[in-house]
Design an enzyme around this catalytic site. Structure first.
Site, PDB file in Angstrom:
ATOM      1  N   ASN A  37       0.503  -1.028  -0.203  1.00  0.00           N
ATOM      2  CA  ASN A  37      -0.377   0.087  -0.019  1.00  0.00           C
ATOM      3  C   ASN A  37       0.716   1.242  -0.329  1.00  0.00           C
ATOM      4  OD1 ASN A  37      -2.475   1.166  -0.004  1.00  0.00           O
ATOM      5  ND2 ASN A  37      -2.555   1.194   2.344  1.00  0.00           N
ATOM      6  N   HIS A 122     -14.358  -4.644  10.955  1.00  0.00           N
ATOM      7  CA  HIS A 122     -14.009  -3.242  11.636  1.00  0.00           C
ATOM      8  C   HIS A 122     -15.134  -2.558  11.635  1.00  0.00           C
ATOM      9  CE1 HIS A 122      -9.566  -2.615   9.499  1.00  0.00           C
ATOM     10  NE2 HIS A 122      -9.921  -4.189  10.316  1.00  0.00           N
ATOM     11  N   ARG A 147     -13.704  -5.581  15.371  1.00  0.00           N
ATOM     12  CA  ARG A 147     -12.472  -4.470  15.689  1.00  0.00           C
ATOM     13  C   ARG A 147     -13.439  -3.078  15.730  1.00  0.00           C
ATOM     14  NH1 ARG A 147      -7.362  -1.970  12.206  1.00  0.00           N
ATOM     15  NH2 ARG A 147      -9.112  -0.618  12.378  1.00  0.00           N
ATOM     16  N   GLU A 236      -3.908  -4.672  19.832  1.00  0.00           N
ATOM     17  CA  GLU A 236      -2.854  -4.825  17.857  1.00  0.00           C
ATOM     18  C   GLU A 236      -1.657  -3.593  18.337  1.00  0.00           C
ATOM     19  OE1 GLU A 236      -5.242  -5.094  14.623  1.00  0.00           O
ATOM     20  OE2 GLU A 236      -3.996  -4.776  13.664  1.00  0.00           O
ATOM     21  N   ARG A 283       0.530 -12.062  13.599  1.00  0.00           N
ATOM     22  CA  ARG A 283      -0.887 -11.285  12.527  1.00  0.00           C
ATOM     23  C   ARG A 283       0.058 -11.319  11.144  1.00  0.00           C
ATOM     24  NH1 ARG A 283      -4.012  -8.905  11.694  1.00  0.00           N
ATOM     25  NH2 ARG A 283      -3.938  -6.449  11.013  1.00  0.00           N
ATOM     26  N   HIS A 312      -3.250 -10.673   8.936  1.00  0.00           N
ATOM     27  CA  HIS A 312      -3.980  -9.084   8.769  1.00  0.00           C
ATOM     28  C   HIS A 312      -5.060  -9.224   7.325  1.00  0.00           C
ATOM     29  CE1 HIS A 312      -1.665  -4.569   6.493  1.00  0.00           C
ATOM     30  NE2 HIS A 312      -3.285  -4.731   7.045  1.00  0.00           N
ATOM     31  N   ASP A 316      -6.025  -3.475   1.187  1.00  0.00           N
ATOM     32  CA  ASP A 316      -5.203  -3.181   1.457  1.00  0.00           C
ATOM     33  C   ASP A 316      -4.100  -4.416   0.198  1.00  0.00           C
ATOM     34  OD1 ASP A 316      -4.285  -1.981   3.338  1.00  0.00           O
ATOM     35  OD2 ASP A 316      -2.382  -2.605   2.936  1.00  0.00           O
ATOM     36  N   GLU A 339      -8.036 -11.811   9.781  1.00  0.00           N
ATOM     37  CA  GLU A 339      -9.051  -9.713  10.019  1.00  0.00           C
ATOM     38  C   GLU A 339      -9.834 -10.469   8.793  1.00  0.00           C
ATOM     39  OE1 GLU A 339      -6.265  -7.247   9.590  1.00  0.00           O
ATOM     40  OE2 GLU A 339      -7.672  -5.250   9.936  1.00  0.00           O
ATOM     41  N   TRP A 402       2.406   6.716  12.544  1.00  0.00           N
ATOM     42  CA  TRP A 402       1.177   6.857  11.635  1.00  0.00           C
ATOM     43  C   TRP A 402       0.332   5.208  12.249  1.00  0.00           C
ATOM     44  CZ3 TRP A 402      -1.053   3.867   7.969  1.00  0.00           C
ATOM     45  CH2 TRP A 402      -2.931   3.844   7.922  1.00  0.00           C
TER      46      TRP A 402
END
Ligand code: KDG
Ligand code: MG
Length: 402
Positions: A37, A122, A147, A236, A283, A312, A316, A339, A402
């Site tokens: 990504n 999510h 989540r 996480e 993950r 994960h 993306d 996920e 980030w």
């Protein structure tokens, strides 16, 4: 048997994806996800300029040897670009092997360990109320694990908050957008969010939370402790994990389960975390951690220490990665959770697949290989559209994680 062609396909049906397609002299083809990504074209170039010329003429049945050739043979090891490129080749070769054998990938790995794959969705909102409502919607859709991420009073563009009804897509601009981070505001707010979620929905569903690398080890320990009454499935990426030792401190102070690894590329990134039992879930996933061949090594190491997988699965990672991951999840003995951020209809149309969601679980299909194809004509209608991930700064302007 020989590899006769290999091509990189870049497409943007709502977001960018990089796919490697390998062809053989026996007419069987396979595809692998190579999406990184915000840095997509670096992997496309790595494949086109450096990997594909070596692949032509090789025997696609020699998956292990080709993996070793690309890993050791480059001299420059590891890193997200290299390992995503290797993953794409590896995934495409497992796809070809499955098609040659007439078997779904999970059968080649050793067969089923479970009937279905537990996934988490999510839920997010701009504030506490919206997030609580969003979790309710996921419960209504049948999700057993959710989540929760929320906007935080006083923080502009908190991590994990979607725009309108769209799926959360952080890569949203040609140059990185600035977001602001404030740890005290986050630490004051987050336990209240989970208290409200447990008061509203009880303790039957699993709740998860992504800190997205924002805290120091001691702050992470404080948050883990504060969240203990709300029995999270996991917390996480509580602190950046380049420094694996940092997790000793968090571990010593909280029993909230810890998950790490979506940005890891190899077994070396998680070796200490796993061997010292500093985490509960690893993950890594197919596309960023060297494909099925390497992910299997990571999972086997993790199994020795009762660390379970929690791959994960953000949008993306293309449906090709998701398809391969679901076969992996169906086989891997120390599975934890997967996920699952749903892709848009446009993306699903470009990547026809046979996996399906039912009542909180995903089921991989029975088609030979990983069960995902690419509609190249449709893919060509969506040209590459550069998009970057945001950056985070503290209120005084300091660059943060980030
Ligand atoms: O590309 C970055 C995303 O995949 C990441 O921000 C999503 O943290 C993420 C998650 O847990 O899905
Ligand atoms: Mg994450």
């Amino acid at each position: 048997m020989k590899i006769t062609s290999a091509r990189v396909i870049v497409t943007c049906p709502g977001r960018n994806f990089v796919t490697l397609k390998i062809g053989t002299d026996e007419g069987v083809t396979g595809i692998g996800d190579a999406t990184l990504n915000g840095r997509e074209l670096s992997v496309a170039s790595y494949l086109t300029d450096h990997v594909i010329p070596c692949l032509i003429g090789m025997d696609p049945q020699r998956i292990e040897d080709i993996w070793q050739y690309l890993y050791r043979g480059a001299y420059w090891r590891r890193g997200p670009v290299t390992m995503s490129a290797i993953a794409a080749v590896d995934t495409a070769l497992w796809d070809i092997k499955g098609k040659m054998a007439g078997m779904p990938l999970y059968q080649l790995l050793g067969g089923r360990s479970r009937d279905r794959v537990l996934v988490y969705g999510h839920a997010n909102g701009r504030d506490l109320k919206e997030t609580v409502d969003a979790v309710g919607k996921y419960i209504d859709m049948g999700y057993k694990a959710i989540r929760a991420q929320s906007g935080i009073p006083g923080i502009d563009k908190a991590y994990g908050v979607g725009r309108g009804d769209m799926h959360y897509e952080p890569a949203d601009a040609r140059l990185p957008t600035n977001t602001v981070w404030d740890t005290p505001k986050y630490l004051n707010f987050t336990p209240r969010l989970f208290e409200k979620l447990r008061d509203t929905y009880g303790y039957e569903r699993e709740l998860l939370h992504d800190v997205h690398h924002r805290l120091t080890p001691n702050e992470a320990a404080q948050l883990g402790k504060a969240l203990e009454p709300f029995r999270l499935f996991w917390m996480e990426d509580a602190t950046p994990a380049e420094n694996q030792e940092a997790f000793r401190h968090i571990r010593r102070h909280t029993t909230t389960p810890l998950a790490v690894g979506e940005v890891f590329n190899t077994i070396w990134d998680c070796k200490q975390l796993i061997e010292e039992q500093l985490i509960d879930y690893i993950r890594c996933t197919v596309v960023h951690a060297g494909g099925i061949t390497h992910l299997r090594r990571i999972a086997d190491l993790a199994a020795l220490y009762q660390v379970r997988t929690g791959s994960h699965g953000a949008t993306d990672n293309s449906p090709v990665c998701m398809g391969a991951a679901l076969h992996f999840d169906t086989w891997v003995p120390n599975f934890g959770i997967q996920e699952y951020m749903r892709h848009t209809e446009e993306t699903d149309a470009v990547f026809p697949h046979d996996y399906r969601f039912d009542d909180g679980f995903l089921h991989c299909g029975e088609a030979p290989g990983h069960g995902v194809e690419i509609d190249e004509k449709l893919a060509a209608k969506y040209p590459y559209d550069p998009a970057c991930l945001p950056v985070a700064r503290l209120e005084d302007g300091t660059l943060w994680n980030w």
